[in-house]
Enzyme design. Structure first.
Site, PDB file in Angstrom:
ATOM      1  N   LYS A   1       7.903 -41.175 -51.400  1.00 38.54           N
ATOM      2  CA  LYS A   1       8.309 -40.715 -52.710  1.00 38.54           C
ATOM      3  C   LYS A   1       7.150 -40.892 -53.678  1.00 38.54           C
ATOM      4  O   LYS A   1       6.379 -41.829 -53.538  1.00 38.54           O
ATOM      5  CB  LYS A   1       9.533 -41.508 -53.197  1.00 38.54           C
ATOM      6  CG  LYS A   1      10.779 -41.314 -52.341  1.00 38.54           C
ATOM      7  CD  LYS A   1      11.349 -39.923 -52.493  1.00 38.54           C
ATOM      8  CE  LYS A   1      12.658 -39.759 -51.726  1.00 38.54           C
ATOM      9  NZ  LYS A   1      13.257 -38.445 -51.885  1.00 38.54           N
TER      10      LYS A   1
ATOM     11  N   HIS B   1      19.981  -7.696 -40.499  1.00 33.36           N
ATOM     12  CA  HIS B   1      21.439  -7.782 -40.487  1.00 33.36           C
ATOM     13  C   HIS B   1      21.831  -9.136 -41.046  1.00 33.36           C
ATOM     14  O   HIS B   1      21.258 -10.158 -40.683  1.00 33.36           O
ATOM     15  CB  HIS B   1      22.003  -7.604 -39.070  1.00 33.36           C
ATOM     16  CG  HIS B   1      23.434  -7.175 -39.086  1.00 33.36           C
ATOM     17  ND1 HIS B   1      24.449  -8.015 -39.467  1.00 33.36           N
ATOM     18  CD2 HIS B   1      24.018  -5.982 -38.825  1.00 33.36           C
ATOM     19  CE1 HIS B   1      25.597  -7.373 -39.410  1.00 33.36           C
ATOM     20  NE2 HIS B   1      25.360  -6.132 -39.030  1.00 33.36           N
TER      21      HIS B   1
ATOM     22  N   HIS C   1      15.941 -31.717 -40.029  1.00 35.77           N
ATOM     23  CA  HIS C   1      16.404 -31.977 -41.392  1.00 35.77           C
ATOM     24  C   HIS C   1      17.351 -30.859 -41.788  1.00 35.77           C
ATOM     25  O   HIS C   1      17.086 -29.686 -41.544  1.00 35.77           O
ATOM     26  CB  HIS C   1      15.225 -32.049 -42.368  1.00 35.77           C
ATOM     27  CG  HIS C   1      15.586 -32.814 -43.610  1.00 35.77           C
ATOM     28  ND1 HIS C   1      16.423 -32.303 -44.566  1.00 35.77           N
ATOM     29  CD2 HIS C   1      15.253 -34.066 -44.042  1.00 35.77           C
ATOM     30  CE1 HIS C   1      16.587 -33.194 -45.533  1.00 35.77           C
ATOM     31  NE2 HIS C   1      15.893 -34.274 -45.237  1.00 35.77           N
TER      32      HIS C   1
ATOM     33  N   HIS D   1      -7.040 -13.389  -8.641  1.00 36.50           N
ATOM     34  CA  HIS D   1      -7.695 -12.264  -7.966  1.00 36.50           C
ATOM     35  C   HIS D   1      -9.055 -12.059  -8.614  1.00 36.50           C
ATOM     36  O   HIS D   1      -9.168 -12.076  -9.833  1.00 36.50           O
ATOM     37  CB  HIS D   1      -6.853 -10.995  -8.069  1.00 36.50           C
ATOM     38  CG  HIS D   1      -7.207 -10.017  -6.980  1.00 36.50           C
ATOM     39  ND1 HIS D   1      -8.381  -9.313  -6.973  1.00 36.50           N
ATOM     40  CD2 HIS D   1      -6.552  -9.655  -5.854  1.00 36.50           C
ATOM     41  CE1 HIS D   1      -8.429  -8.557  -5.891  1.00 36.50           C
ATOM     42  NE2 HIS D   1      -7.340  -8.747  -5.187  1.00 36.50           N
TER      43      HIS D   1
ATOM     44  N   LYS E   1       0.846  -1.186   0.000  1.00 34.58           N
ATOM     45  CA  LYS E   1       0.000   0.000   0.000  1.00 34.58           C
ATOM     46  C   LYS E   1       0.886   1.241   0.000  1.00 34.58           C
ATOM     47  O   LYS E   1       1.956   1.210   0.603  1.00 34.58           O
ATOM     48  CB  LYS E   1      -0.931   0.003   1.217  1.00 34.58           C
ATOM     49  CG  LYS E   1      -1.894  -1.186   1.271  1.00 34.58           C
ATOM     50  CD  LYS E   1      -2.953  -1.095   0.209  1.00 34.58           C
ATOM     51  CE  LYS E   1      -3.989  -2.228   0.351  1.00 34.58           C
ATOM     52  NZ  LYS E   1      -5.037  -2.145  -0.658  1.00 34.58           N
TER      53      LYS E   1
ATOM     54  N   LYS F   1      30.328   1.310 -30.617  1.00 33.70           N
ATOM     55  CA  LYS F   1      31.545   0.530 -30.439  1.00 33.70           C
ATOM     56  C   LYS F   1      32.126   0.814 -29.061  1.00 33.70           C
ATOM     57  O   LYS F   1      31.994   1.922 -28.564  1.00 33.70           O
ATOM     58  CB  LYS F   1      32.571   0.875 -31.520  1.00 33.70           C
ATOM     59  CG  LYS F   1      32.121   0.562 -32.939  1.00 33.70           C
ATOM     60  CD  LYS F   1      32.038  -0.931 -33.201  1.00 33.70           C
ATOM     61  CE  LYS F   1      31.715  -1.233 -34.653  1.00 33.70           C
ATOM     62  NZ  LYS F   1      31.639  -2.662 -34.925  1.00 33.70           N
TER      63      LYS F   1
END
Length: 1563
Positions: A889, A1516, A1010, A504, A383, A1395
């Site tokens: 296949k 990037h 894979h 609550h 409080k 940097k």
């Protein structure tokens, strides 16, 4: 269900007007508004104001005028007893007809059926419009509508159907329309036979019986009531949820008829009979089984089949229970009120709910009290509930924890601007740590994670856990379950099952209050909280505090905590479901507790006393202790310690010797006077009747300096700038590997590195280490002493052999903000990031990597492995041997039924089937059609063979949400066979992020990695990136259960017998790599998966080389190419293993392996068949086999002669059989040019056609291979083919073949056209996926045995397909706008990279930003900067924000920042992004998001693009040089890489400097 709150009867909550207004604010496109008295629901004609507020830009409410400022409208949706006859007056009242109608009975109740019912409603509108326009002259609206109906049969039919409405609204209609029939007609007489005309789209027709239920106004008691049912039988049967209501009909309505209508609206019915009801529908009717009109009691039985279930896991949903039981019935026109007083869940249905995962027992354990009878957890609410800033908040926690156990956020506390979570939670953590150290006891905190958006809740929770670190279990999560809804509770329960879930219920009184006769009671509300998984819920104080309640509310406590408990109407058996702990708060203090415990009978509850702690005259510590003493005094009195005295006297007696409880008497004197008469005399108190409360001296908080930290003095750097030779800083050749490993603080990386001509080896190596850690090509002014402590160091070089080893401090690597886990993308960003394009480096490739144990533990590792497969296959857990698998296949071109048939055929003899890596959700074989066929095949094969079967489903996608959706759909389809399903991820093309999505979201599934496309980097030809050994080793670290490892030279792909070391590294607990020994410390194995030209004949030598057969085989041609079909192909592979084992055991004496296998084949037809099928292999591996096996036939046999007619035996599971034509394609070794090449195609026609992606390669075959034949094989492997003909190819398959349409062997040029239908699409929205394009165009073709190299030099996307990609949502124009430069020709955005790239701490980082922004525009995180321990995001970003705000104020110009959100886990990326935007606040648009798109993969780019479309997406490309470098003849060029970035949505991408900077490039 809104009527439970909004009804005019209810004087709590908010009105219907407010409810609908809020819906526009939060983004509803439409909302049900009622019918403004014109339908069956409650309402009034003045409710049209609701419509105005929803649709107008300025509108008046009862008290306020609201200006919406262009916010889009929310459209009123009208429903509830509406039909064509009621609409005209509704429109006249509203003033327009721009609404949405959802008429149930008004359409399906129409006498001629739903089509005519729908048309009649449209005619109702049209008639109003014509009347409004004066078409019918000066007549009433009623007469105008009747006039229209004369010439419109559908509206006329509405008059004949809804005659009561007609009589009321349109007096005299019968005479005007010439109707002389009966006053009622049979509704719902629609002839369902007409639907047969639509058989093509709805399937076979169903015979329907006409309803025999007469329309009896609203009396549906003959259907929806059965008073002969007994509660005992219903409970015994276990198929119904029982609900007890207090219900009162409106005046004049019959009780049973109203109750039946109530049940109808709550289940399958409505207010009229409808034509769609059939026999099954009635089996799920809700039934009234008990009424007591005098006491207004009604009980309804709801069949559990009525309730919705998750598609993902079949679990039950509470929102569905509530939607029916207190949904539309809360606003019915014939019901005065209806409220739930009790509810019963049958055991079988109850088990489908979560129930609690934690309870008070977990708290007791942390507090050191054991697990039984741990008693009161003394807690508080900080409080004031709002207004404290972070440091005072932390101090308040510290003060209370000196004496108390548990602190909760008050329900509104969250991330307010004055007390942001990223500033407040760290203060809480410091306080907790200090308090635990000082008191020697555990402490608990309940953090509020409530939010509108589940993603925000998850982000908050993960951030908090990350901050808590090793104290994570001490943290509960508070959810405002009433205002945020049950969904929010479920988000917490399912995402964080290890945390105590604190429910609550703030706001519940709007529904549960005794004043309110709608909704449900507080008893029901709390009972439901246990069902859905709350660990604790606020229950009130049972009249002993300041909130509403009664002493009898103790029954709530019993229902929450006992295993069998009685409610007002039903006994509930919980069957061992964990308890939900009562949390008591609201005016409680030490003096009120003893009587509360006496009423309840125990003290095993949680107290959150705000004023009871912080109001205590001596401060929160003493307040907390006083509450614990309140409990202790009751226990001693109960035990008879004070003799035969009243509880009141016993407590006073205890207080005489306990100062804190005595202080509570002095503080809360009014309570003392009321509960403890005569206390003053007994305690000897002679002072005033009141004392100053809460006089706690906060200066004492300074004693806690240890936990808030002291200030740090920083020294100026004394490092001089020394050009590019950084060996004095970034190299230390005195370091020994032994010491580095012993120290355990470094990841060690071994490279083969060659400098460009003329460069010194050590200087270049040091520059390499600098670029890979804290440095760049020049010294920078921001480097300080700390930075150097995290430099990467070259510790070994051998220039002659081009060997270099670098030690990377683990502190360099980014960590999750959500849970502190490590991130592989960070390791790769540094170790093969910018160093792959340095101007002084010719090449650098990783050959080995070592992870120290302490850091390795921060990675996931596998959660499943081949052992789990063996268990399903019934082979135990040790030495289960070869899992015989295949790839269906052709890899593309099969439609769903043939795909399922192929699975069934193989599973007759084999164990495991995998999707080929490009198979996903192609338009010709959509997942929702294909997976059910796979499931049918698996079920049938398991029943027929009596053995488990396994399937690996491809869930790869650009978007993690799509991956998760696919996975959940598949598991839902698999049902009880879910554990038989693995998930395949194309880990190379989609990136490690995609692997992490699967690993963390589905830890129970085998994760099948894979690696298609990896050869672009790992190939021995390529001197950049990393080797195949390193690639597979990393797969184990990040959690792959299995990975394709190649065939170690025994198959068709590149490889060598020494590659067995890959297998050892994946499966052993200690294994040696080329340079390092790795100790895995019990991390589960990653199983080698072998594929690529393998068949039964090649296996024995493979096993002998490896030394065991505990691997997974996925043989495509080896199974489907077998002359007798896939069943025999599978069995032959198992026999290949068995023959090796028998030879190894000496069964065939002292003979060669070759002779042993032939000997075995003599008595095993399937293996013998493999010899006859794969004769070239047989000739090479088993010389003389023909004579030994007595074979005198031709030297070649027709492969794939499998008789598909045999599949008809499985008609039960595949449906009608399909006639298949035999393939006429002869086996021509690998020359597939007759099928996969068409040099007559012109590029012009292909582009005009618009159905192909065109790809231009530089491709060179291996020596001795024909160019066109190799090109065709390349196209085959990239689309529908493989290295042999297979039995599953059909006519359709060939229509999606990739085709070589141009070759120039002299210049090594080849162009291939890929049909767009080949590429996978999202199941969620149909969008295209770049990972699918790459899987095909640079997937398996990058490791083919007949190809020397193949690299993409250009790619063309046809417009129709290009539109299916995202493209950028923002671009530089958005930056110019922020910078105040307009939108055209805004010019250069001047930016920088802070940097050193690593090593700066938060304040210096912010200072560096501020310094640059004095003159510049834009700053980006360098790609490795993220959440390193020395510069955590929650400390660094606030510094950036301060710097940006200050710089903008001083310069008067906008500033931009690009924040790195790259992470392995998409949830982590989203959490980072949301955290950053939250910190940025009103400057959010100034923030771009940087993603390391190459190392993290396109999936990571898509995460950013789709979740944050308003942010500039900064791609990037660090590491791309491993593939795009001109040295590398695999993968794709830099041109192609950047082109693809635009397609997938990058706003900007690093393009190099075109030879004008230090990186590779050309003008």
């Amino acid at each position: 269900g809104h009527g439970a709150v909004t009804s005019p009867q209810t004087q709590r909550g908010y009105t219907a007007f407010v409810h609908t207004k809020l819906s526009r604010v939060i983004g509803a496109s439409g909302i049900h508004t009622g019918t403004m008295s014109f339908g069956k629901m409650e309402g009034d004609a003045s409710d049209k104001n609701i419509g105005f507020m929803l649709q107008d830009d300025v509108a008046d409410g009862p008290y306020y005028r609201q200006e919406w400022e262009g916010m889009k409208q929310t459209t009123p949706i009208i429903s509830g007893g509406m039909n064509a006859l009621r609409l005209p007056a509704f429109f006249e009242n509203l003033g327009h007809s721009n609404v949405i109608l959802t008429a149930g009975g008004g359409a399906f109740g129409h006498k001629d059926g739903p089509k005519q019912g729908a048309i009649s409603c449209a005619q109702g509108e049209e008639s109003w419009k014509l009347w409004k326009a004066g078409t019918y002259g000066d007549v009433s609206l009623s007469d105008g509508v009747v006039e229209y109906a004369k010439t419109h049969e559908e509206l006329k039919g509405a008059f004949l159907t809804f005659q009561k409405d007609a009589d009321q609204i349109y007096p005299g209609w019968k005479e005007k329309l010439g109707y002389t029939g009966e006053s009622s007609v049979q509704a719902a007489s629609f002839n369902w036979q007409k639907k047969d005309l639509a058989a093509a789209f709805v399937g076979a027709s169903t015979t329907r019986k006409a309803s025999s239920v007469a329309r009896r106004a609203l009396d549906q008691s003959s259907r929806y009531a059965d008073l002969s049912l007994t509660e005992e039988d219903l409970i015994k049967n276990g198929q119904h949820v029982l609900v007890a209501y207090i219900m009162k009909p409106k005046a004049g309505y019959d009780y049973l008829a109203t109750a039946a209508h109530f049940a109808a609206e709550s289940s399958t019915g409505t207010n009229v009979n409808v034509c769609t009801t059939d026999d099954f529908t009635k089996t799920v009717d809700a039934l009234v089984y008990y009424i007591d009109p005098e006491n207004e009691e009604m009980k309804i039985a709801y069949p559990t089949a009525l309730f919705d279930r998750n598609i993902t896991d079949g679990r039950a949903m509470m929102c569905s229970v509530l939607t029916l039981s207190i949904g539309n019935n809360q606003g019915m026109g014939d019901v005065d009120y209806g409220k739930i007083y009790d509810i019963y869940f049958p055991p079988q249905y109850l088990r489908l709910f979560d129930g609690p995962s934690c309870c008070v027992i977990d708290m007791w354990r942390i507090l050191g009290r054991g697990t039984v009878g741990g008693g009161l957890v003394v807690g508080t609410i900080i409080k004031p509930k709002l207004g404290l800033q972070p440091k005072p908040f932390g101090q308040a926690c510290y003060g209370f924890w000196q004496g108390g156990d548990f602190i909760k956020n008050d329900e509104p506390q969250g991330n307010q601007t004055f007390c942001q979570m990223n500033e407040c939670i760290p203060e809480v953590v410091k306080a907790m740590r200090a308090a635990q150290e000082e008191t020697g006891q555990g402490k608990l905190f309940s953090a509020n994670i409530t939010a509108d958006d589940p993603n925000e809740m998850i982000a908050r929770a993960k951030y908090i856990l990350n901050q808590m670190g090793p104290m994570a279990e001490n943290c509960a999560f508070l959810v405002d379950g009433y205002v945020a809804g049950g969904t929010a509770v479920t988000v917490a329960r399912r995402n964080f099952p290890k945390q105590f879930l604190h429910y609550h219920r703030a706001g519940h009184g709007a529904v549960t209050s005794p004043q309110t006769q709608r909704g449900y009671t507080a008893f029901v509300h709390t009972k439901l909280s246990r069902v859905i998984g709350a660990s604790g819920i606020h229950t009130g104080t049972m009249s002993f505090g300041k909130m509403e309640g009664d002493a009898s509310d103790k029954n709530i406590g019993f229902m929450l905590q006992d295993d069998v408990a009685d409610g007002p109407y039903y006994r509930q058996e919980w069957e061992g479901m964990k308890q939900t702990t009562p949390i008591i708060s609201g005016g409680m203090n030490a003096l009120r507790l003893p009587a509360f415990f006496e009423n309840l009978g125990h003290s095993n509850v949680i107290l959150t006393a705000g004023g009871g702690a912080f109001g205590h005259k001596d401060g929160p510590k003493q307040g907390a202790i006083s509450c614990a003493q309140g409990e202790e005094s009751w226990k001693l009195w109960k035990a008879g310690t004070y003799g035969d005295v009243s509880l009141s006297d016993g407590v006073v007696e205890y207080a005489k010797t306990h100062e804190e409880l005595k202080g509570a008497f002095l503080t809360f004197q009014k309570d003392a006077d009321q509960i403890y008469p005569g206390w003053k005399e007994k305690l000897g108190y002679t002072g005033e009747s009141s004392v100053q409360a809460a006089s706690f001296n906060w200066q004492k908080k300074d004693l806690a300096a240890a936990f808030v930290g002291a200030s740090t003095t920083r020294k100026a750097s004394s490092v001089a700038r020394r050009a590019l030779d950084q060996s004095s800083r970034y190299a230390d050749l005195s370091l020994t590997e032994e010491d580095l490993i012993k120290n355990g603080q470094h990841v060690l990386v071994a490279y083969i590195m060659k400098p460009k001509a003329g460069y010194d080896y050590l200087a270049t190596a040091a520059h390499f280490a600098a670029e890979s850690s804290t440095g760049t090509n020049v010294n920078v002014c921001t480097t300080d002493d700390f930075t150097k402590t995290v430099d990467a160091l070259v510790y070994y070089i051998d220039p002659e052999n081009e060997e270099m080893k670098i030690a990377y401090p683990t502190a360099l690597f980014d960590r999750n903000i959500t849970d502190g886990r490590a991130m592989m993308c960070s390791v790769l960003t540094l170790s093969i990031g910018n160093n792959q394009g340095m101007g002084d480096v010719d090449y650098g490739k990783i050959y080995d990597i070592y992870f120290p144990p302490q850091y390795l533990r921060l990675f996931d590792g596998p959660s499943c492995c081949v052992i789990d497969m063996w268990r399903i296959l019934g082979r135990g857990t040790v030495g289960g041997g070869l899992v015989v698998g295949t790839i269906i296949k052709p890899k593309l071109g099969l439609q769903p039924k043939p795909f399922g048939q192929a699975c069934y055929g193989f599973w007759q003899g084999g164990d495991f089937i995998k999707n080929d890596e490009p198979q996903g959700n192609q338009t010709f074989c959509q997942m929702n059609e294909c997976i059910p066929e796979v499931v049918k095949a698996m079920r049938a094969a398991q029943e027929e063979t009596g053995q488990g079967k396994l399937f690996s489903a491809n869930i790869t996608a650009d978007d993690p949400n799509e991956m998760i959706a696919r996975a959940k759909y598949i598991l839902n389809q698999m049902g009880p066979m879910a554990e038989n399903c693995a998930f395949l991820v194309d880990g190379y093309v989609a990136g490690g992020t995609a692997v992490t999505v699967a690993r963390r979201n589905f830890p129970k599934q085998f994760l099948h990695y894979h690696r298609a496309g990896h050869g672009a980097v790992t190939s021995p030809q390529t001197q950049r990136g990393y080797t195949a050994f390193v690639h597979t080793k990393l797969s184990r670290v990040i959690g792959a259960s299995g990975i394709h490892t190649g065939t170690m030279s025994f198959g068709k792909m590149e490889g060598d017998a020494s590659d067995k070391n890959i297998g050892f590294m994946l499966q052993d607990d200690v294994a040696d790599g080329p340079y390092y020994r790795q100790e895995w410390e019990g991390m589960k194995q990653t199983t080698p998966i072998i594929s690529g030209g393998m068949n039964a004949l090649r296996l024995p030598a493979f096993f002998e080389n490896l030394g065991h057969s505990n691997v997974i085989l996925t043989a495509g041609g080896g199974a489907f190419g077998h002359k007798d079909g896939p069943k025999q192909g599978a069995i032959s592979c198992a026999q290949g293993e068995e023959s090796w084992k028998l030879w190894k055991a000496g069964t065939y004496g002292d003979v060669s392996l070759s002779d042993g296998v032939v000997e075995y084949a003599k008595t095993h037809e399937e293996l013998k068949g493999a010899f006859l099928t794969f004769q070239k292999d047989a000739d090479q591996i088993y010389p003389g086999w023909k004579e030994k096996l007595g074979y005198t036939g031709e030297s070649s046999v027709q492969a794939a002669s499998f008789n598909w007619q045999k599949k008809d035996l499985a008609a039960a599971f595949v449906g009608a059989s399909t006639t298949r034509k035999a393939s006429s394609v002869a086996r021509r070794a690998l020359d597939q040019s007759s099928r996969y090449a068409d040099l007559s195609l012109t590029e012009e026609d292909l582009i005009k056609n618009g159905q192909h992606v065109l790809v231009a390669y530089i491709m060179k075959p291996k020596a001795g291979y024909d160019y066109l034949a190799t090109a065709a094989h390349f196209a085959a492997e990239s689309s529908t083919g493989t290295n042999v003909n297979v039995c599953t190819t059909d006519d359709f398959t060939k229509t999606v073949d990739a085709l070589v349409y141009y070759i120039d062997p002299e210049n090594e040029e080849m162009k291939i056209a890929y049909p767009t239908a080949l590429f996978d699409r999202n199941i969620t929205d149909g969008r295209a996926m770049m990972c699918s394009v790459l899987t095909l165009s640079i997937g398996n073709n990058q490791g083919m045995g007949d190809v020397d190299y193949g690299k993409i030099y250009d790619i063309y996307f046809p417009p129709q397909y290009l539109r299916l990609f995202d493209g950028p949502s923002c671009c530089v124009i958005d930056m110019w706008r922020i910078l105040g430069r307009g939108t055209v020709g805004g010019g250069l955005v001047v930016g920088t990279i802070i940097k050193p790239k690593l090593g700066l701490q938060p304040k210096p980082f912010g200072q560096a930003c501020y310094g640059f922004w004095q003159g510049g525009d834009f700053i980006k995180n360098d790609e490795p900067q993220g959440n390193q321990t020395f510069c955590q995001m929650n400390e660094c970003i606030p510094e950036v924000v301060k710097a940006m705000r200050a710089a903008q104020e001083e310069t008067g110009q906008g500033k931009l920042f690009s924040a790195n959100i790259t992470a392995d886990d998409p949830n982590e990326m989203i959490a980072r992004a949301k955290y950053i935007l939250n910190q940025m606040g009103p400057m959010a648009e100034n923030c771009a998001f940087l993603v390391d798109g190459y190392v993290a993969g396109g999936t990571a780019v898509t995460v950013a693009r789709r979740n944050f479309p308003k942010q500039f997406l900064h791609y990037h490309r660090a590491g791309h040089g491993a593939v795009t470098s001109p040295q590398t003849q695999r993968g794709y060029t830099a041109f192609v890489h950047t082109k693809l970035s635009r397609v997938i949505g990058a706003s900007g991408i690093h393009t190099g400097t075109m030879s004008f900077g230090k990186m590779e490039g050309d003008a």
